[in-house]
Design an enzyme around this catalytic site. Structure first.
Site, mmCIF file in Angstrom:
data_model
loop_
_atom_site.group_PDB
_atom_site.id
_atom_site.type_symbol
_atom_site.label_atom_id
_atom_site.label_comp_id
_atom_site.label_asym_id
_atom_site.label_seq_id
_atom_site.Cartn_x
_atom_site.Cartn_y
_atom_site.Cartn_z
ATOM 1 N N HIS A 141 24.655 -32.279 80.649
ATOM 2 C CA HIS A 141 25.917 -32.269 81.409
ATOM 3 C C HIS A 141 26.982 -31.374 80.766
ATOM 4 O O HIS A 141 28.033 -31.131 81.372
ATOM 5 C CB HIS A 141 26.500 -33.687 81.511
ATOM 6 C CG HIS A 141 25.671 -34.633 82.327
ATOM 7 N ND1 HIS A 141 25.259 -34.344 83.614
ATOM 8 C CD2 HIS A 141 25.177 -35.876 82.051
ATOM 9 C CE1 HIS A 141 24.538 -35.372 84.081
ATOM 10 N NE2 HIS A 141 24.478 -36.306 83.156
ATOM 11 N N ASP A 178 15.787 -35.993 84.301
ATOM 12 C CA ASP A 178 16.820 -37.024 84.128
ATOM 13 C C ASP A 178 17.355 -37.405 85.523
ATOM 14 O O ASP A 178 17.411 -36.564 86.419
ATOM 15 C CB ASP A 178 17.952 -36.457 83.262
ATOM 16 C CG ASP A 178 19.005 -37.493 82.897
ATOM 17 O OD1 ASP A 178 19.012 -37.935 81.736
ATOM 18 O OD2 ASP A 178 19.827 -37.847 83.773
ATOM 19 N N HIS A 180 20.228 -37.954 86.530
ATOM 20 C CA HIS A 180 21.514 -37.329 86.871
ATOM 21 C C HIS A 180 21.340 -35.805 86.968
ATOM 22 O O HIS A 180 20.436 -35.237 86.356
ATOM 23 C CB HIS A 180 22.564 -37.682 85.807
ATOM 24 C CG HIS A 180 22.725 -39.156 85.619
ATOM 25 N ND1 HIS A 180 22.127 -39.843 84.569
ATOM 26 C CD2 HIS A 180 23.365 -40.087 86.373
ATOM 27 C CE1 HIS A 180 22.418 -41.142 84.687
ATOM 28 N NE2 HIS A 180 23.158 -41.311 85.772
ATOM 29 N N ASP A 266 16.209 -42.165 82.545
ATOM 30 C CA ASP A 266 17.075 -43.040 83.339
ATOM 31 C C ASP A 266 16.679 -43.067 84.817
ATOM 32 O O ASP A 266 17.353 -43.704 85.621
ATOM 33 C CB ASP A 266 18.558 -42.694 83.159
ATOM 34 C CG ASP A 266 18.813 -41.201 83.114
ATOM 35 O OD1 ASP A 266 17.919 -40.433 83.505
ATOM 36 O OD2 ASP A 266 19.922 -40.813 82.689
HETATM 37 ZN ZN ZN Z 1 21.065 -39.154 82.940
#
Ligand code: ZN
Length: 370
Positions: A141, A178, A180, A266
């Protein structure tokens, strides 16, 4: 078939302090103090199960080094790096958006990015065939001028730039599983035609309004960024379909010289920060697919760098499955959760999931053949 698989971690990664919080809301008068979701425990338990299973002894131990400021500045702005360094030398702070850190996290973040570099060097020099960097803080991120989503420096992009400079390669693929969106990786390589970035994530989750399918790159990089924003609730079949129908054809057309995986766990069924249904058996299958691609396209060169994954109980089983596949060495530790979950409903490919995978497959097949 067994392979020389590297494993990299360091105790200092566990000392990166994200402070007191409820999930990720900082503790205060209206939020009772507690453990931040991004804490050391999931990573410690991942490493611990490798040791207890006996697999750790059969992996090649790779030691991290600190990334230099020059290496970080290939990706991040000078102002941002200076700000993190100053805050870290004092009492810590927030790197940007929901990225709290304590004293010393500047040095730990350098060691995290440097871990991805060291593992890349080990793969590129043939010391190992492939490997896993269990680093912290995570990286996918982090944007050039700010930390986001628990990430301070962009570990994989920093390592990828190093691979280009130190090992003379150009074409790099980053596959992000991931849950996200890998917004930082996307941003850094958005105009780069020699970096193919593919993020498979939960639709419009974190960051908000990010990771849309129409965001495919810009300028020379147009077409070299693929987002697969899957609806919540995806389990085994939609994940495998995404890899078979999007990741495989995209990488076959792009022909990377080195493949990275931004490895967050996740997307697992038990994760508190995601709403997917993946079990260790699916991560195992995805690893097999990626190994096959790496063998076919780039001499098996595959570098995994750790991202999210917040179920302390379940991340170790996902990590162990991936390490068993990478090395080709089975252990006798069974994932009792998967035995239960894989027989539950909801793992098939539903039409609303198929719809988005089909759109992404069109993008994958539109990449010019190298
Ligand atoms: Zn994540």
């Amino acid at each position: 078939m067994t392979r020389k698989t590297g494993f990299l971690s360091h105790e200092l990664y566990m000392w990166h302090d994200t402070g007191s919080a409820a999930i990720f809301y900082p503790a205060g008068l209206k939020v009772q103090p507690g453990e931040h979701a991004e804490n050391a425990e999931t990573k410690r338990r991942f490493r611990n199960v490798l040791e207890v299973s006996g697999l750790l002894d059969k992996l090649v131990d790779i030691r991290p080094r600190a990334a230099t400021e020059e290496e970080i500045l290939r990706v991040h702005t000078r102002d941002y790096v200076a700000r993190i360094k100053a805050l870290s030398a004092d009492r810590g702070g927030d790197a940007g958006e929901t990225t709290p850190f304590g004293p010393g996290s500047y040095e730990i973040a350098l060691l995290s990015a440097g871990g991805a570099i060291a593992l890349t060097d080990a793969v590129m020099t043939g010391k190992i065939d492939n490997g896993y960097a269990l680093v912290r803080p995570p990286g996918h991120h982090a944007e050039p001028d700010r930390g986001r989503g628990f990430c301070i420096f962009a570990n994989i992009p920093v390592a990828a730039h190093h691979a280009r400079k130190a090992h003379g390669i150009r074409r790099i693929a980053v596959v992000d599983w991931d849950v996200h969106h890998g917004n930082g990786t996307e941003k850094i390589f958005y105009e780069d035609a020699e970096a193919l970035t593919i993020s498979i994530h939960q639709d419009n989750w974190y960051p908000a309004d990010s990771g849309h399918i129409h965001q495919t790159g810009d300028g020379a990089g147009k077409g070299y960024n693929i987002n697969v924003p899957l609806p919540p609730g995806c389990g085994r079949d939609p994940y495998i379909a995404t890899f078979e129908r999007v990741v495989v054809p995209a990488l076959r057309r792009f022909r990377p010289e080195l493949i990275y995986i931004a490895s967050g766990f996740d997307g697992s069924i038990y994760d508190p920060l995601g709403r997917m249904m993946v079990t260790s058996n699916t991560y195992r299958k995805l690893t097999q697919i990626m190994l096959g691609l790496a063998d076919e396209l780039c001499g098996g060169r595959l570098v995994l760098s750790h991202e999210g994954g917040y179920s302390a109980a379940y991340v170790p089983f996902c990590g162990l499955a991936v390490m068993e596949e990478l090395s080709g060495i089975p252990t006798d530790i069974e994932d009792v959760f998967a035995a239960f979950i894989d027989t539950c409903g909801g793992h098939q490919l539903y039409p609303h999931q198929d719809e988005i995978i089909a759109k992404a497959a069109v993008l994958a097949n539109g990449i010019p053949q190298r």
